[in-house]
Scaffold this active site. Structure first.
Site, PDB file in Angstrom:
ATOM      1  CB  THR A 202     -23.923  46.632  34.119  1.00  0.00           C
ATOM      2  OG1 THR A 202     -24.978  46.206  34.532  1.00  0.00           O
ATOM      3  CG2 THR A 202     -22.960  47.446  35.019  1.00  0.00           C
ATOM      4  NE  ARG A 230     -31.328  41.573  40.617  1.00  0.00           N
ATOM      5  CZ  ARG A 230     -30.410  41.879  39.890  1.00  0.00           C
ATOM      6  NH1 ARG A 230     -30.019  43.226  39.237  1.00  0.00           N
ATOM      7  NH2 ARG A 230     -29.088  41.267  39.449  1.00  0.00           N
ATOM      8  N   GLY A 232     -29.416  44.748  42.284  1.00  0.00           N
ATOM      9  CA  GLY A 232     -28.116  43.864  42.006  1.00  0.00           C
ATOM     10  C   GLY A 232     -27.057  44.218  42.875  1.00  0.00           C
TER      11      GLY A 232
HETATM   12  N1  ASP Z   1     -24.713  43.377  37.283  1.00  0.00           N
HETATM   13  C1  ASP Z   1     -25.963  43.707  36.827  1.00  0.00           C
HETATM   14  C2  ASP Z   1     -27.183  43.262  37.677  1.00  0.00           C
HETATM   15  O1  ASP Z   1     -27.001  42.002  38.462  1.00  0.00           O
HETATM   16  C3  ASP Z   1     -26.441  43.353  35.533  1.00  0.00           C
HETATM   17  C4  ASP Z   1     -25.641  43.344  34.235  1.00  0.00           C
HETATM   18  O2  ASP Z   1     -24.339  43.571  34.496  1.00  0.00           O
HETATM   19  O3  ASP Z   1     -25.923  43.008  33.311  1.00  0.00           O
HETATM   20  O4  ASP Z   1     -28.032  44.120  38.363  1.00  0.00           O
END
Ligand code: ASP
Length: 343
Positions: A202, A230, A232
């Site tokens: 991210t 899903r 996040g």
């Molecule tokens: N925070 C992101 C999510 O849960 C993933 C990540 O930062 O790697 O979708």
């Protein structure tokens, strides 16, 4: 528990060369440069993204424009975890989440968005052109098309196709944890590059402009091989991103479910409001997650990255390896955040 902070990569010029001394840790740098425009962003990809943001900030532009343009670079690049080149969900589709927030607490967000190259820009349109904060799925795509965003081909990048085919061999649904022993080869993990460096996942970005105004953005494909549908933390205002122009701003990366349950970025900003410096505020919320997760905290990664109104940056993660990039008028650096668990 051993805490450490180190410079990973530094490029700079001018009289601030003295800050490359390893003794001159991050907080000293930030003290010396406070009050100047600055942009910070998560992971290695932040270096390139910050350059694009600086094109705007360096010319006296608005932080909001900078954080949009900055993360668009990552969205357009081919990588594991941001944009259409990213790993798909379990059904083989790339679904994207993004949000943006400005100095007036205006915010916009999209989630479960498919076939649109720049979700952050759609999020900005949601913020500016609708009475809503968040659009998801087919509705978000419909809105994007109505706003003139092109519908991209539904095709995985060669890298994502290869990862997906490999994943399909076992089609194993693992709970969303980082396998720390493997240094992060979980669904949220940054991919390991052949040179041994960690790729980003991210991208969350926070910037302060010459007027001292703050804005932030966050964009991701979320966890690779996630359940279809899903969402996040990244598109959730208060979880993956929060901006309060009186206090500061924060963004998050890592296991989104655990960022959401503590309203992560909002919590960090509220702790800064109570007077904690950014790193200490990030640390407190990481400790809260570790306390909730108990033993399971050993297998998850979360990192927070914050900037306060003085232009001081700070970060903290559960595990070592969380890097962030910082750029201002004098320097361009990649730092590794301190972490709860030592390497
Ligand atoms: N925070 C992101 C999510 O849960 C993933 C990540 O930062 O790697 O979708």
């Amino acid at each position: 528990m051993v805490h450490r902070r180190k410079f990973i990569q530094v490029s700079a010029w001018g009289s601030l060369g003295l800050f490359f001394n390893k003794q001159a840790v991050g907080s000293n740098i930030n003290e010396a440069l406070k009050g100047q425009p600055v942009v910070i962003s998560t992971w290695d990809a932040g270096l390139e993204a910050n350059k694009a943001a600086w094109e705007i900030l360096g010319k006296g532009g608005r932080a909001l424009d900078a954080v949009e343009k900055g993360v668009m670079v990552t969205e357009a690049s081919r990588n594991c975890c941001v944009g259409l080149g990213a790993n798909p969900d379990r059904d083989g589709f790339v679904t994207l989440d993004a949000c943006i927030m400005d100095e007036f607490s205006n915010c916009g967000s999209v989630a479960f968005l498919e076939r649109i190259k720049h979700p952050v820009s759609v999020a900005r349109k949601v913020m500016e052109k609708t009475p809503h904060v968040m659009l998801v799925g087919a509705g978000a795509q419909q809105f994007a098309l109505a706003e003139g965003f092109p519908l991209e081909e539904q095709k995985l990048s060669p890298e994502a196709e290869a990862s997906y085919q490999e994943w399909l061999l076992k089609s194993e649904y693992r709970p969303p944890v980082i396998n720390v022993e493997n240094k992060g080869h979980g669904p949220f993990a940054p991919a390991r590059l052949s040179n041994g460096e960690w790729n980003h996942d991210t991208i969350g970005m926070v910037a302060m402009d010459t007027k001292g105004n703050l804005s932030g953005s966050c964009t991701t494909s979320g966890a690779g091989f996630k359940m279809r549908g899903r969402v996040g933390d990244s598109p959730i205002i208060g979880a993956g991103l929060f901006v309060d122009n009186e206090v500061g701003a924060c963004t998050a990366t890592g296991q989104g479910e655990d960022v959401i349950r503590v309203a992560g970025s909002h919590s960090v900003v509220e702790l800064m409001r109570q007077g904690l410096p950014p790193e200490a505020a990030c640390k407190k919320v990481i400790e809260r997650i570790v306390k909730i997760k108990k033993e399971k905290a050993k297998n998850i990664q979360v990192g927070f990255l914050a900037l306060n109104k003085k232009g001081i940056a700070g970060a903290y993660a559960i595990h070592p390896g969380f890097k962030y990039a910082l750029k201002n008028g004098q320097q361009e650096i990649l730092m590794e955040a301190k972490s709860y668990f030592a390497e």
